[in-house]
Motif scaffolding. Structure first.
Motif, PDB file in Angstrom:
ATOM      1  N   THR A  92      37.338  53.708  31.207  1.00  0.00           N
ATOM      2  CA  THR A  92      36.362  52.803  31.845  1.00  0.00           C
ATOM      3  C   THR A  92      36.882  51.416  32.101  1.00  0.00           C
ATOM      4  OG1 THR A  92      34.374  54.170  30.975  1.00  0.00           O
ATOM      5  CG2 THR A  92      33.852  52.264  31.855  1.00  0.00           C
ATOM      6  N   ALA A  93      37.795  50.904  31.127  1.00  0.00           N
ATOM      7  CA  ALA A  93      38.243  49.541  31.216  1.00  0.00           C
ATOM      8  C   ALA A  93      38.869  49.548  32.520  1.00  0.00           C
ATOM      9  CB  ALA A  93      38.741  49.236  30.011  1.00  0.00           C
ATOM     10  N   ALA A  94      39.694  50.551  32.600  1.00  0.00           N
ATOM     11  CA  ALA A  94      40.528  50.625  33.818  1.00  0.00           C
ATOM     12  C   ALA A  94      39.988  50.475  34.944  1.00  0.00           C
ATOM     13  CB  ALA A  94      41.605  51.671  33.686  1.00  0.00           C
ATOM     14  N   LEU A  95      38.863  51.386  35.110  1.00  0.00           N
ATOM     15  CA  LEU A  95      37.948  51.321  36.079  1.00  0.00           C
ATOM     16  C   LEU A  95      37.344  49.796  36.731  1.00  0.00           C
ATOM     17  CD1 LEU A  95      35.976  54.768  35.978  1.00  0.00           C
ATOM     18  CD2 LEU A  95      38.018  54.167  37.352  1.00  0.00           C
ATOM     19  N   LEU A  96      36.746  49.203  35.435  1.00  0.00           N
ATOM     20  CA  LEU A  96      36.268  48.128  35.736  1.00  0.00           C
ATOM     21  C   LEU A  96      37.301  46.949  36.084  1.00  0.00           C
ATOM     22  CD1 LEU A  96      33.944  47.564  32.715  1.00  0.00           C
ATOM     23  CD2 LEU A  96      33.106  47.695  35.147  1.00  0.00           C
ATOM     24  N   ILE A  97      38.389  47.077  35.835  1.00  0.00           N
ATOM     25  CA  ILE A  97      39.532  45.951  36.058  1.00  0.00           C
ATOM     26  C   ILE A  97      39.746  45.971  37.507  1.00  0.00           C
ATOM     27  CG2 ILE A  97      42.049  45.365  35.989  1.00  0.00           C
ATOM     28  CD1 ILE A  97      41.828  46.340  32.993  1.00  0.00           C
ATOM     29  N   ARG A  98      39.812  47.343  37.988  1.00  0.00           N
ATOM     30  CA  ARG A  98      39.995  47.514  39.630  1.00  0.00           C
ATOM     31  C   ARG A  98      38.857  47.133  40.148  1.00  0.00           C
ATOM     32  NH1 ARG A  98      41.049  53.375  38.133  1.00  0.00           N
ATOM     33  NH2 ARG A  98      43.264  53.424  37.771  1.00  0.00           N
ATOM     34  N   GLU A  99      37.670  47.282  39.759  1.00  0.00           N
ATOM     35  CA  GLU A  99      36.386  46.933  40.841  1.00  0.00           C
ATOM     36  C   GLU A  99      36.064  45.258  40.476  1.00  0.00           C
ATOM     37  OE1 GLU A  99      34.788  48.693  42.785  1.00  0.00           O
ATOM     38  OE2 GLU A  99      36.097  50.492  42.321  1.00  0.00           O
ATOM     39  N   LEU A 100      36.351  44.921  39.239  1.00  0.00           N
ATOM     40  CA  LEU A 100      35.830  43.430  38.984  1.00  0.00           C
ATOM     41  C   LEU A 100      36.851  42.498  39.797  1.00  0.00           C
ATOM     42  CD1 LEU A 100      34.401  43.746  35.479  1.00  0.00           C
ATOM     43  CD2 LEU A 100      33.197  43.361  37.663  1.00  0.00           C
ATOM     44  N   SER A 101      38.133  42.988  39.678  1.00  0.00           N
ATOM     45  CA  SER A 101      39.124  42.072  40.365  1.00  0.00           C
ATOM     46  C   SER A 101      39.171  41.831  41.973  1.00  0.00           C
ATOM     47  CB  SER A 101      40.553  42.730  39.901  1.00  0.00           C
ATOM     48  OG  SER A 101      40.523  43.992  40.339  1.00  0.00           O
ATOM     49  N   LYS A 102      38.132  42.801  42.504  1.00  0.00           N
ATOM     50  CA  LYS A 102      37.939  42.435  43.822  1.00  0.00           C
ATOM     51  C   LYS A 102      36.919  41.325  43.940  1.00  0.00           C
ATOM     52  CE  LYS A 102      37.794  47.512  44.584  1.00  0.00           C
ATOM     53  NZ  LYS A 102      36.986  48.678  45.047  1.00  0.00           N
ATOM     54  N   HIS A 103      36.408  40.758  42.761  1.00  0.00           N
ATOM     55  CA  HIS A 103      35.346  39.593  43.083  1.00  0.00           C
ATOM     56  C   HIS A 103      35.609  38.505  42.225  1.00  0.00           C
ATOM     57  CE1 HIS A 103      32.744  42.801  44.980  1.00  0.00           C
ATOM     58  NE2 HIS A 103      33.075  43.464  43.778  1.00  0.00           N
ATOM     59  N   HIS A 104      36.631  38.698  41.355  1.00  0.00           N
ATOM     60  CA  HIS A 104      37.281  37.560  40.238  1.00  0.00           C
ATOM     61  C   HIS A 104      38.732  37.592  40.060  1.00  0.00           C
ATOM     62  CE1 HIS A 104      32.902  36.973  39.248  1.00  0.00           C
ATOM     63  NE2 HIS A 104      32.720  38.275  38.875  1.00  0.00           N
ATOM     64  N   ASP A 105      39.134  36.458  39.578  1.00  0.00           N
ATOM     65  CA  ASP A 105      40.460  36.518  39.306  1.00  0.00           C
ATOM     66  C   ASP A 105      40.329  36.637  37.613  1.00  0.00           C
ATOM     67  OD1 ASP A 105      41.277  35.306  41.756  1.00  0.00           O
ATOM     68  OD2 ASP A 105      40.612  33.196  41.140  1.00  0.00           O
ATOM     69  N   VAL A 106      41.222  37.663  37.468  1.00  0.00           N
ATOM     70  CA  VAL A 106      41.337  38.376  36.022  1.00  0.00           C
ATOM     71  C   VAL A 106      42.816  38.349  35.414  1.00  0.00           C
ATOM     72  CG1 VAL A 106      40.835  40.479  34.838  1.00  0.00           C
ATOM     73  CG2 VAL A 106      39.463  40.223  36.785  1.00  0.00           C
ATOM     74  N   THR A 107      42.599  37.804  34.252  1.00  0.00           N
ATOM     75  CA  THR A 107      43.835  37.891  33.340  1.00  0.00           C
ATOM     76  C   THR A 107      43.372  39.085  32.466  1.00  0.00           C
ATOM     77  OG1 THR A 107      44.328  35.858  33.733  1.00  0.00           O
ATOM     78  CG2 THR A 107      45.234  36.955  31.832  1.00  0.00           C
ATOM     79  N   VAL A 108      44.289  40.290  32.268  1.00  0.00           N
ATOM     80  CA  VAL A 108      44.115  41.325  31.328  1.00  0.00           C
ATOM     81  C   VAL A 108      45.115  40.760  30.248  1.00  0.00           C
ATOM     82  CG1 VAL A 108      43.934  43.616  30.982  1.00  0.00           C
ATOM     83  CG2 VAL A 108      43.380  42.948  33.102  1.00  0.00           C
ATOM     84  N   TYR A 109      44.637  40.870  28.783  1.00  0.00           N
ATOM     85  CA  TYR A 109      45.087  40.770  27.619  1.00  0.00           C
ATOM     86  C   TYR A 109      45.454  41.891  27.085  1.00  0.00           C
ATOM     87  CZ  TYR A 109      44.286  35.887  28.402  1.00  0.00           C
ATOM     88  OH  TYR A 109      44.314  34.353  28.773  1.00  0.00           O
ATOM     89  N   VAL A 110      46.447  42.626  27.104  1.00  0.00           N
ATOM     90  CA  VAL A 110      46.733  43.954  26.330  1.00  0.00           C
ATOM     91  C   VAL A 110      47.293  43.772  24.936  1.00  0.00           C
ATOM     92  CG1 VAL A 110      48.127  45.939  26.535  1.00  0.00           C
ATOM     93  CG2 VAL A 110      47.445  44.990  28.753  1.00  0.00           C
ATOM     94  N   VAL A 111      46.638  44.120  24.233  1.00  0.00           N
ATOM     95  CA  VAL A 111      46.944  44.034  22.683  1.00  0.00           C
ATOM     96  C   VAL A 111      46.988  45.391  22.284  1.00  0.00           C
ATOM     97  CG1 VAL A 111      46.414  43.091  20.517  1.00  0.00           C
ATOM     98  CG2 VAL A 111      45.898  41.747  22.517  1.00  0.00           C
TER      99      VAL A 111
END
Length: 453
Positions: A38-57
């Motif tokens: 679900t996190a991967a789906l949200l990154i795809r969708e929300l990046s259409k509306h916001h600038d997103v920096t994903v912190y992979v830990v």
């Protein structure tokens, strides 16, 4: 501020593009839990509306070719981390080191429940998705001794529960030791998370019952917002009837064919597969011809196969082993019904949306918010009660067309557009310092689904 004007303000503000720091549970794009997916789906969708920096830990290796989005998405990767002294505690240390960088964003959203304590000190607005019970339960399931729902945590109580559950599960020495170590190492983590709960601006919950559970643990109710998973579209098939009718949509279902039940999940005691197997003799004695297809693997597998043999139902069970995610849509679509016999309150259960998307009605134990998710497209039964499951099967089988017809309407409640819109409004509320519960709660009303008594 009244709810109507607040909803209007949030809708208008939701169009503002924000600089968002996003912390997924695991490396997005890799196989994993529903939260990873679900996190991967949200990154795809929300990046259409916001600038997103994903912190992979992560302790895993991040393959940049598999990361879910690149347009307006930056990645900060801290992978191949050591697993000792404990994987989660190692991740928390890394997030602690990243706090100066996280402060630069307009908003920080952690889709991992593990980072409440390090994020609670940030001055920037914060949102934490509570997609598990990890912050309030070292075992992550809120099941006291694996038998009943827990009503509260404490170091001594949790330690006793961990030991008692390990004995109950009888999953082998190696698995038991590994599970017990993992849970015991989280005792302090749970206390730290609960102590830091007031430091987070808002919390995202997946279902109404999960919101109520966290409120009982003292999480501020006005900051708890329910937004469920959304239908990804990946499990939709063009003509589910064709699958269920052997490939020929012009031919009605032949009642001489076995009625097929599909169960999917990890082979753990709390997933309740043993309840399904114990219900089979009663279903067969009632004159129903049924075939159960079980997709999954895990430490409880040998015990389940032995139980199937002891009950004399081996001829009616197909053990599919682990089924790749890409192959699951066809399994759902070919099944006449999906069955979830779990004992614990899952935060949501993406498997229900997968079934509905395939035009497959649901048999589910009466736990959590299954009524909210399944609605009129299924029948519930008493948890850990094989006879209740058998009776519920009869109700669904005898009025099958009605339950199947309700799947598409129920699925529409979890559309991608609606859920993404709710997330955009939630981001706007958190960024502006508004309580997310001031707005009308789109997903707060639970639906009633038939329960077999």
């Amino acid at each position: 501020m009244d709810s109507e004007s607040s909803a209007t303000d949030s809708t208008e503000t939701a169009s503002e593009r924000l600089d968002v720091g996003f912390l997924p549970v695991e490396v997005p794009g890799l196989d994993g839990t529903g939260a990873t997916y679900t996190a991967a789906l949200l990154i795809r969708e929300l990046s259409k509306h916001h600038d997103v920096t994903v912190y992979v830990v992560s302790q895993r290796t991040a393959d940049r070719s598999q990361l879910p989005a690149t347009d307006r998405v930056d990645y900060v990767v801290r992978d191949d981390l050591p697993k000792l002294p404990h994987p989660l505690l190692t991740k928390i240390d890394v997030v602690d080191d990243l706090t100066d960088r996280l402060e630069r964003h307009d908003l920080v959203h952690s889709y991992s429940t593990g980072f409440i304590e390090p994020l609670s000190t940030l001055s920037t607005p914060t949102l934490v998705t509570l997609n598990s019970y990890q912050p309030v339960c070292p075992k992550g399931d809120m099941m006291w001794m694996d038998r009943e729902k827990c009503g509260g945590s404490g170091r001594a109580k949790c330690a006793a529960c961990i030991a008692g559950s390990a004995y109950t599960r009888k999953s082998g020495v190696e698995t038991t030791l590994r599970s017990s170590y993992d849970s015991l190492a989280k005792l302090e983590f749970v206390q730290d998370s609960i102590a830091a709960r007031e430091g987070i601006s808002a919390y995202h919950l997946l279902s109404p019952h999960q919101r109520d559970d966290y409120a009982e643990f003292g999480f501020p109710e006005e900051r708890l917002k329910v937004i469920p998973h959304f239908d990804s579209g990946e499990f939709a098939v063009s003509n589910p009837e064709a699958y269920k009718r052997g490939g020929d949509p012009e031919v009605g279902r032949d009642d001489d064919d076995p009625f097929t039940l599909l169960a999917v999940g990890a082979f753990k005691y709390v997933k309740g597969f043993q309840v399904l197997l114990r219900a089979l003799p009663s279903i067969l004695d009632a004159g129903y011809d049924v075939r159960v297809r079980i997709a999954g693997a895990g430490p409880h597998g040998d015990a389940l196969r032995s139980l199937s043999s002891d009950l004399g139902v081996d001829d009616h069970v197909d053990w599919l082993g682990f089924v790749d995610h890409d192959d699951l849509p066809a399994e759902y679509a070919a099944a006449d019904a999906f069955v979830y016999p779990g004992l614990l309150d899952e935060p949501f259960g993406r498997v229900f949306l997968e079934a509905l998307a395939s035009g497959t009605p649901v048999l589910s134990s009466d736990v959590g918010s299954t009524d909210f998710i399944v609605g009129d497209a299924g029948v519930r039964f008493e948890s850990d009660d094989p006879e209740s499951l058998a009776h519920a099967f009869g109700e669904l089988r005898d009025d099958y067309e009605r339950y199947q017809a309700a799947t598409s309407e129920q699925l529409a409640r979890f559309s991608r557009e609606q859920v993404v819109s709710e997330f955009r409004a939630l981001y706007a509320d958190v960024h502006a310092g508004r309580s997310p519960t001031e707005r009308t709660e789109t997903f707060e009303t639970e639906r009633t689904v038939v329960r077999s008594d």
